[in-house]
Design an enzyme around this catalytic site. Structure first.
Site, PDB file in Angstrom:
ATOM      1  N   ARG A   1       0.808  -1.217   0.000  1.00 12.68           N
ATOM      2  CA  ARG A   1       0.000   0.000   0.000  1.00 12.68           C
ATOM      3  C   ARG A   1       0.839   1.263   0.000  1.00 12.68           C
ATOM      4  O   ARG A   1       0.468   2.268  -0.614  1.00 12.68           O
ATOM      5  CB  ARG A   1      -0.919  -0.023   1.240  1.00 12.68           C
ATOM      6  CG  ARG A   1      -1.701   1.259   1.501  1.00 12.68           C
ATOM      7  CD  ARG A   1      -2.454   1.176   2.834  1.00 12.68           C
ATOM      8  NE  ARG A   1      -1.572   0.898   3.944  1.00 12.68           N
ATOM      9  CZ  ARG A   1      -0.820   1.814   4.570  1.00 12.68           C
ATOM     10  NH1 ARG A   1      -0.845   3.079   4.175  1.00 12.68           N
ATOM     11  NH2 ARG A   1      -0.039   1.470   5.580  1.00 12.68           N
TER      12      ARG A   1
ATOM     13  N   ARG B   1     -14.048 -18.605  24.326  1.00 15.16           N
ATOM     14  CA  ARG B   1     -14.578 -17.398  23.681  1.00 15.16           C
ATOM     15  C   ARG B   1     -13.985 -16.116  24.276  1.00 15.16           C
ATOM     16  O   ARG B   1     -14.589 -15.055  24.176  1.00 15.16           O
ATOM     17  CB  ARG B   1     -16.102 -17.368  23.835  1.00 15.16           C
ATOM     18  CG  ARG B   1     -16.787 -18.599  23.248  1.00 15.16           C
ATOM     19  CD  ARG B   1     -18.262 -18.620  23.582  1.00 15.16           C
ATOM     20  NE  ARG B   1     -18.931 -19.790  23.033  1.00 15.16           N
ATOM     21  CZ  ARG B   1     -20.210 -20.082  23.216  1.00 15.16           C
ATOM     22  NH1 ARG B   1     -20.970 -19.278  23.971  1.00 15.16           N
ATOM     23  NH2 ARG B   1     -20.744 -21.164  22.677  1.00 15.16           N
TER      24      ARG B   1
ATOM     25  N   CYS C   1      -3.449  -3.581  12.347  1.00 14.63           N
ATOM     26  CA  CYS C   1      -2.454  -4.575  11.939  1.00 14.63           C
ATOM     27  C   CYS C   1      -2.524  -5.774  12.885  1.00 14.63           C
ATOM     28  O   CYS C   1      -2.624  -6.913  12.450  1.00 14.63           O
ATOM     29  CB  CYS C   1      -1.058  -3.965  11.944  1.00 14.63           C
ATOM     30  SG  CYS C   1      -0.839  -2.647  10.735  1.00 14.63           S
TER      31      CYS C   1
ATOM     32  N   HIS D   1       6.535  -9.019   6.629  1.00 17.82           N
ATOM     33  CA  HIS D   1       7.328  -8.358   5.594  1.00 17.82           C
ATOM     34  C   HIS D   1       8.436  -7.481   6.163  1.00 17.82           C
ATOM     35  O   HIS D   1       8.358  -6.989   7.289  1.00 17.82           O
ATOM     36  CB  HIS D   1       6.423  -7.514   4.686  1.00 17.82           C
ATOM     37  CG  HIS D   1       5.531  -6.570   5.431  1.00 17.82           C
ATOM     38  ND1 HIS D   1       4.256  -6.926   5.850  1.00 17.82           N
ATOM     39  CD2 HIS D   1       5.720  -5.294   5.857  1.00 17.82           C
ATOM     40  CE1 HIS D   1       3.711  -5.900   6.487  1.00 17.82           C
ATOM     41  NE2 HIS D   1       4.582  -4.898   6.506  1.00 17.82           N
TER      42      HIS D   1
END
Length: 277
Positions: free
Chosen positions: A27, A133, A152, A220
């Site tokens: 992006r 949960r 993120c 990354h």
């Protein structure tokens, strides 16, 4: 006193992505080497997982977590305390839209109400620790477009392993799913932040700490971090430090920066790198 072991899960991830990652666009237009899917496990009883192959700014990590727990989404509170890590994404008035803290503390419901996911976690751990949960999500699809930066680290779950010794508290573990992982700049912060949160929740619920499990999606390294990564991978890690929480406040929301001390943090020098915005 038994010496703390030296762990290198983070450096192993960095090396794996740097040596085997696929060249991929992103992006920000910076370019990356990327691997999809990776998991690291940190035994929190061995030490506090603060990366040692470079100096990590602990103050920013603590302040950001306290800011999340306030349910805040304006950078002013951070700036007043000398923390600027969110400034690149803030609007003119300091707002970021309904980011992490808003979703954690006041997830909107269709009837106009709000859900405090963090309080639900504390309540459930105290009353139903075997629940499957005990989850917090920051990934609110209906509000993503209003966020200055989409989450993120998007989703985390708590788990209590009952003690096998009568009278001893169980062990609290936390697993995070991080959809987008900036390995050089972001991930050391994320590991330490959720390890700290696990310690805080464990204290509030009278539990021992277990493991922190980090699960990454798009893992990354940005192309403008390659030289910094080479520098970091040439260094040998030290044993992790230990975390001391100096008091137990009335609730998970009442901690202050001064309540935390990291002891024995041996580290290599800091390595500067640009943030991809």
């Amino acid at each position: 006193m038994t010496p703390r072991p030296i762990r290198h899960q983070y450096e192993d991830l960095m090396r794996h992505v740097f040596e085997h990652g696929t060249a991929k666009g992103d992006r920000t237009g910076t370019g990356t080497k990327s691997v999809f899917g990776h998991q690291m496990r940190f035994d929190l009883s061995e030490g506090f997982p603060l990366v040692t192959t470079k100096k990590v700014h602990l103050k920013s990590i603590i302040l950001e977590l306290l800011w999340f727990l306030r349910g805040d989404s304006n950078v002013r509170w951070l700036q007043e305390r000398g923390c600027t890590i969110w400034d690149e994404w803030a609007r003119d008035d300091g707002s970021l839209g309904p980011v992490y803290g808003v979703q954690w503390r006041s997830w909107p419901t269709p009837d106009g109400g709000h859900i405090d996911q963090i309080q639900q976690v504390i309540d459930t751990l105290k009353t139903h620790p075997d629940s499957r949960r005990i989850i917090v999500s920051a990934w609110n699809v209906a509000e993503l477009d209003r966020m200055a930066l989409m989450p993120c680290h998007a989703f985390f779950q708590f788990y209590v392993a009952p003690s096998q010794v009568a009278g001893e508290p169980g062990k609290l573990s936390c697993q995070l799913y991080q959809r987008s992982a900036d390995i050089f700049l972001g991930v050391p912060f994320n590991i330490a932040s959720y390890a700290l949160l696990t310690h805080m929740v464990a204290q509030q619920c009278d539990l021992q700490v277990g493991d922190f499990i980090w699960t990454g999606g798009d893992c990354h390294i940005y192309s403008n971090h390659f030289e910094q990564v080479r520098t970091q991978l040439a260094r040998q890690p030290y044993a992790y430090p230990t975390l001391q929480i100096k008091r137990r406040p009335a609730s998970i929301f009442d901690y202050a920066y001064e309540d935390f001390e990291v002891v024995g943090y041996e580290h290599h020098p800091a390595i500067k790198a640009p943030v991809a915005v």
